[in-house]
Design a protein around this motif. Structure first.
Motif, short mmCIF file in Angstrom:
data_model
loop_
_atom_site.label_atom_id
_atom_site.label_comp_id
_atom_site.label_asym_id
_atom_site.label_seq_id
_atom_site.Cartn_x
_atom_site.Cartn_y
_atom_site.Cartn_z
N VAL A 170 0.86 -1.19 0.00
CA VAL A 170 0.00 0.00 0.00
C VAL A 170 0.89 1.23 0.00
O VAL A 170 1.90 1.28 0.72
CB VAL A 170 -0.88 0.07 1.29
CG1 VAL A 170 -1.83 1.25 1.24
CG2 VAL A 170 -1.64 -1.22 1.51
N GLU A 171 0.53 2.23 -0.79
CA GLU A 171 1.21 3.53 -0.71
C GLU A 171 0.12 4.58 -0.71
O GLU A 171 -0.78 4.54 -1.54
CB GLU A 171 2.11 3.76 -1.93
CG GLU A 171 3.46 3.11 -1.77
CD GLU A 171 4.55 3.75 -2.65
OE1 GLU A 171 5.54 3.07 -2.89
OE2 GLU A 171 4.37 4.92 -3.09
N ALA A 236 3.18 0.61 3.24
CA ALA A 236 3.00 -0.57 4.10
C ALA A 236 3.04 -1.83 3.27
O ALA A 236 2.67 -1.82 2.08
CB ALA A 236 1.67 -0.48 4.85
N ILE A 237 3.47 -2.91 3.89
CA ILE A 237 3.48 -4.23 3.23
C ILE A 237 3.49 -5.30 4.33
O ILE A 237 4.00 -5.03 5.44
CB ILE A 237 4.71 -4.35 2.28
CG1 ILE A 237 4.55 -5.50 1.29
CG2 ILE A 237 6.01 -4.51 3.05
CD1 ILE A 237 5.52 -5.42 0.11
N ASN A 239 5.09 -8.14 6.08
CA ASN A 239 6.47 -8.64 6.12
C ASN A 239 6.52 -10.15 6.28
O ASN A 239 7.40 -10.81 5.73
CB ASN A 239 7.26 -7.99 7.26
CG ASN A 239 7.63 -6.55 6.94
OD1 ASN A 239 7.67 -6.15 5.78
ND2 ASN A 239 7.87 -5.75 7.96
N GLY A 249 4.61 -4.01 8.22
CA GLY A 249 5.55 -2.90 8.48
C GLY A 249 5.03 -1.66 7.77
O GLY A 249 4.47 -1.75 6.67
N CYS A 251 6.14 2.49 6.87
CA CYS A 251 7.19 3.50 6.87
C CYS A 251 6.52 4.84 6.53
O CYS A 251 5.71 4.89 5.60
CB CYS A 251 8.20 3.06 5.81
SG CYS A 251 9.48 4.24 5.52
N HIS A 265 12.52 10.73 6.66
CA HIS A 265 11.94 9.51 7.27
C HIS A 265 11.49 9.89 8.68
O HIS A 265 12.31 10.21 9.53
CB HIS A 265 13.03 8.44 7.29
CG HIS A 265 12.57 7.13 7.85
ND1 HIS A 265 13.41 6.11 8.11
CD2 HIS A 265 11.34 6.70 8.20
CE1 HIS A 265 12.74 5.08 8.61
NE2 HIS A 265 11.47 5.43 8.68
N ARG A 297 14.67 -10.12 3.51
CA ARG A 297 15.29 -9.64 4.77
C ARG A 297 14.19 -9.32 5.80
O ARG A 297 14.25 -9.74 6.95
CB ARG A 297 16.13 -8.39 4.49
CG ARG A 297 16.65 -7.69 5.75
CD ARG A 297 17.44 -6.43 5.47
NE ARG A 297 16.72 -5.41 4.73
CZ ARG A 297 15.88 -4.53 5.25
NH1 ARG A 297 15.62 -4.55 6.52
NH2 ARG A 297 15.27 -3.63 4.49
N GLU A 301 13.50 -10.82 9.46
CA GLU A 301 13.51 -9.92 10.62
C GLU A 301 12.17 -9.96 11.36
O GLU A 301 12.13 -9.84 12.58
CB GLU A 301 13.86 -8.50 10.17
CG GLU A 301 15.30 -8.42 9.70
CD GLU A 301 15.73 -7.04 9.22
OE1 GLU A 301 16.93 -6.87 8.94
OE2 GLU A 301 14.88 -6.13 9.12
P1 ADP Z 1 13.03 -2.02 7.28
O1 ADP Z 1 13.07 -2.10 5.77
O2 ADP Z 1 14.37 -2.24 7.90
O3 ADP Z 1 11.97 -2.89 7.87
P2 ADP Z 1 12.01 0.71 6.98
O4 ADP Z 1 11.94 1.79 7.98
O5 ADP Z 1 12.65 1.00 5.67
O6 ADP Z 1 12.69 -0.51 7.73
O7 ADP Z 1 10.53 0.23 6.67
C1 ADP Z 1 9.65 -0.17 7.69
C2 ADP Z 1 8.60 -1.07 7.08
O8 ADP Z 1 7.81 -0.32 6.17
C3 ADP Z 1 9.17 -2.21 6.26
O9 ADP Z 1 9.47 -3.34 7.10
C4 ADP Z 1 8.07 -2.50 5.29
O10 ADP Z 1 7.13 -3.37 5.85
C5 ADP Z 1 7.42 -1.14 5.07
N1 ADP Z 1 7.93 -0.53 3.83
C6 ADP Z 1 9.11 0.10 3.64
N2 ADP Z 1 9.24 0.50 2.36
C7 ADP Z 1 8.12 0.12 1.70
C8 ADP Z 1 7.63 0.26 0.37
N3 ADP Z 1 8.34 0.86 -0.58
N4 ADP Z 1 6.44 -0.25 0.10
C9 ADP Z 1 5.68 -0.85 1.03
N5 ADP Z 1 6.09 -0.99 2.30
C10 ADP Z 1 7.28 -0.54 2.65
#
Ligand code: ADP
Ligand code: COA
Length: 546
Positions: A170-171, A236-237, A239, A249, A251, A265, A297, A301
């Motif tokens: 999702v974005e 969001a996605i 993980n 997760g 971001c 960020h 990864r 994690e």
């Molecule tokens: P990390 O990649 O180490 O988990 P980030 O802070 O980059 O840490 O991202 C946190 C979470 O946000 C990720 O674990 C992922 O689930 C989600 N995320 C990050 N980038 C994207 C993206 N481009 N599209 C969808 N979800 C994302």
């Protein structure tokens, strides 16, 4: 803060959205922080939150927020959420949380907050343990990094349905408007959390093709502010999907309007969702096919975070009486066991109903009777500085020099600067007439602030390298240790605490009943030991300072 849950606060199932609840929690906590600080405050972090119930339209949410402790410019605010059904009067505990707020001064100057003086027993306990939680919070990022670096490859789950992670992505972009901001024009922490929860719920729904329920949010940190007029990009996605739960997760990045905006960020969060069937039982989830590289990864994690989350929930959120005597020692739970060790002792120290049971010259013996435990404390004032007494008493290998019950103590593992594991052999015979042995974790803490004591806490742990043997009767200590308070420039109050386990009960009761003066002899010997060694120790401390 009391809020009636209206349809506009709820999702299509008539349940209060977690995002709305997070907004209310953040606002209530901010009011509490600002009342203490007397100036604007921002949310710096929120510890793990576990949601125990869903709340329905028509019910009332009650949120209590209180500053537990003020540090320098930051404060810990404790938040308790309950909900009530108005017609029946029934109430449930929904969740509790700890947030950290930072006071914002004029310009760049750092604010120095006035200290808080706790009054009730509960306030004293929270005040004392808040220092431990802060320690754990500030180390969180490194702890996680350290553990993730060592996490093994997770096993592939059985099951047929596989959902590619890309299908859950999702974005979404939000514009920060004045209603989303506080009086300084910064987006409310609660608003950011609500937006993050929204995209996470959509990602989770795309995996399960059902309506997911948020069950936990991992501790997180607001890395930087966003202001009115900023755009907030939320990504969001999923993980990883476990049997009954999944980790999503999220971001959050902020950017302004300028022609070539750079993204900042501002936050990342990890949320655990479950899907409940009609009986409220968690449903099995499809497997996730992670994307290559970053996706793989994050998949690994997420597995490691799930283990850490469960360890932490078990060790940190259990009441002391619910944790078994010996918790297995493991590198992945070292931070939580150390927290648990020190906070258990601090809780015992802050109890209000200690009674003086015996006094013999300068040694006082106090007892505390609670539902399941009898605890005792011995106390003496010694002509020694608190730092010297701390240094001399924090090494169990020297205890045999004054305590007739201690035969030997061998260092098994120096965990870090403040924590070490020892194998202790006691002279006290067990009922089988064998000497007793203990495997203990010793955690040392210097004062976090003026008025705090020096603390040395002990609790039993189990170690595969030191199983019980036929030579000894394995015994356990749930909570014991020293607290040392400076009294004057030259004198300190030294107190030894013990939550009595069966191994100690006879010792305590014969001393209280006046049938023995063993406690007196032991503590006089302790004083002699401290006085005899203080000069030698002063030299070591001076050399260390150099
Ligand atoms: P990390 O990649 O180490 O988990 P980030 O802070 O980059 O840490 O991202 C946190 C979470 O946000 C990720 O674990 C992922 O689930 C989600 N995320 C990050 N980038 C994207 C993206 N481009 N599209 C969808 N979800 C994302
Ligand atoms: N958890 C808890 N407290 C933290 C923390 C974390 N992850 N990181 C820093 N802090 C505390 C520090 O311990 C320090 O406390 P003290 O003064 O009592 O010792 C205080 O924050 C300031 O630390 P400092 O290192 O001087 O500042 P910083 O550069 O780390 O900034 C914030 C901290 C919170 C001010 C900054 O990250 C920020 O502006 N974040 C965004 C805040 C926000 O917009 N929130 C949502 C909207 S209200």
């Amino acid at each position: 803060m009391s809020q009636l849950v209206l349809p506009c606060h709820s999702n299509h199932r008539g349940e209060l959205g977690a995002g709305q609840l997070l907004k209310w929690m953040d606002t209530a906590a901010c009011l509490s922080a600002e009342r203490h600080a007397g100036c604007p405050c921002v949310t710096a972090s929120m510890d793990d939150i576990y949601f125990e119930h869903t709340i329905s339209v028509g019910q009332v949410v009650n949120i209590k927020a209180k500053v537990n402790r003020a540090f320098n410019s930051s404060m810990e605010v404790g938040i308790q959420v309950s909900h009530e059904e108005l017609c029946s009067g029934r109430r449930w505990s929904t969740c509790k949380a700890f947030a950290t707020f930072v006071a914002q001064g004029q310009g760049d100057a750092k604010v120095k907050l006035k200290p808080l003086s706790p009054q009730t027993e509960e306030e004293k306990i929270e005040h004392s343990i808040a220092a431990e939680r802060r320690r754990m919070r500030l180390a969180h990022k490194d702890t996680l990094k350290d553990l993730l670096a060592r996490c093994p490859q997770p096993e592939t789950r059985e099951g047929s349905a596989v959902v590619p992670a890309a299908e859950t992505r999702v974005e979404s972009v939000e514009l920060v408007l004045p209603p989303h901001a506080n009086h300084q024009g910064n987006a409310f922490g609660g608003q950011i959390m609500a937006w993050m929860e929204n995209v996470a719920t959509i990602a989770a729904s795309r995996l399960c093709r059902a309506h997911p329920t948020l069950s936990a949010i991992e501790m997180f940190h607001f890395r930087g502010p966003s202001h009115v007029g900023d755009r907030v990009l939320l990504k969001a996605i999923v993980n990883n999907a476990f049997k009954n739960s999944m980790e999503v997760g999220v971001c959050a990045e902020a950017y302004g309007q300028e022609p070539a905006p750079s993204r900042r960020h501002i936050n990342s969060a990890f949320m655990t969702f479950v899907v409940l069937d009609e009986q409220g039982r968690p449903r099995a989830l499809p497997r996730l096919q992670p994307e290559p590289q970053d996706g793989e990864r994050r998949y690994r994690e997420a597995s490691a975070r799930q283990k850490i989350r469960l360890d932490r929930k078990y060790i940190v959120s259990c009441r002391q009486s619910e944790v078994p005597l010996s918790v297995p020692w493991d590198q992945s739970n070292k931070v939580y066991l150390s927290y648990n060790n020190v906070s258990a002792l601090k809780t015992l120290v802050a109890k209000a109903n200690w009674v003086l049971a015996r006094e013999q010259e300068k040694v006082r013996m106090y007892t505390l009777e609670e539902d399941q435990f009898l605890s005792f404390r011995m106390e003496i004032t010694v002509r020694i500085t608190a730092a010297q007494a701390f240094s001399l008493l924090s090494d169990p290998r020297r205890r045999h020099e004054w305590d007739g019950h201690y035969a030997t103590a061998e260092l098994v593992q120096q965990v870090d600067e403040d924590d070490a594991i020892y194998h202790v052999v006691s002279r006290t015979p067990s009922p089988e007439n064998k000497p007793q042995d203990f495997v203990i974790l010793a955690s040392r803490r210097k004062p976090c602030d003026k008025g705090d004591p020096y603390v040395v806490a002990f609790r039993s742990v189990t170690l595969p390298t030191h199983p019980p043997t036929n030579t000894f009767t394995r015994s356990e200590t749930l909570c014991s240790g020293f607290c040392i308070w400076p009294e004057t420039e030259e004198t300190s109050k030294v107190a030894y605490y013990n939550q009595a386990t069966p191994a100690y009960l006879n010792y305590v009761t014969t001393n209280i009943a006046g049938l023995s003066s063993n406690f007196y002899a032991t503590f006089v010997a302790c004083e002699k030991f401290l006085l005899k060694n203080k000069d030698e120790d002063e030299l070591i401390l001076r050399l260390r300072d150099l």
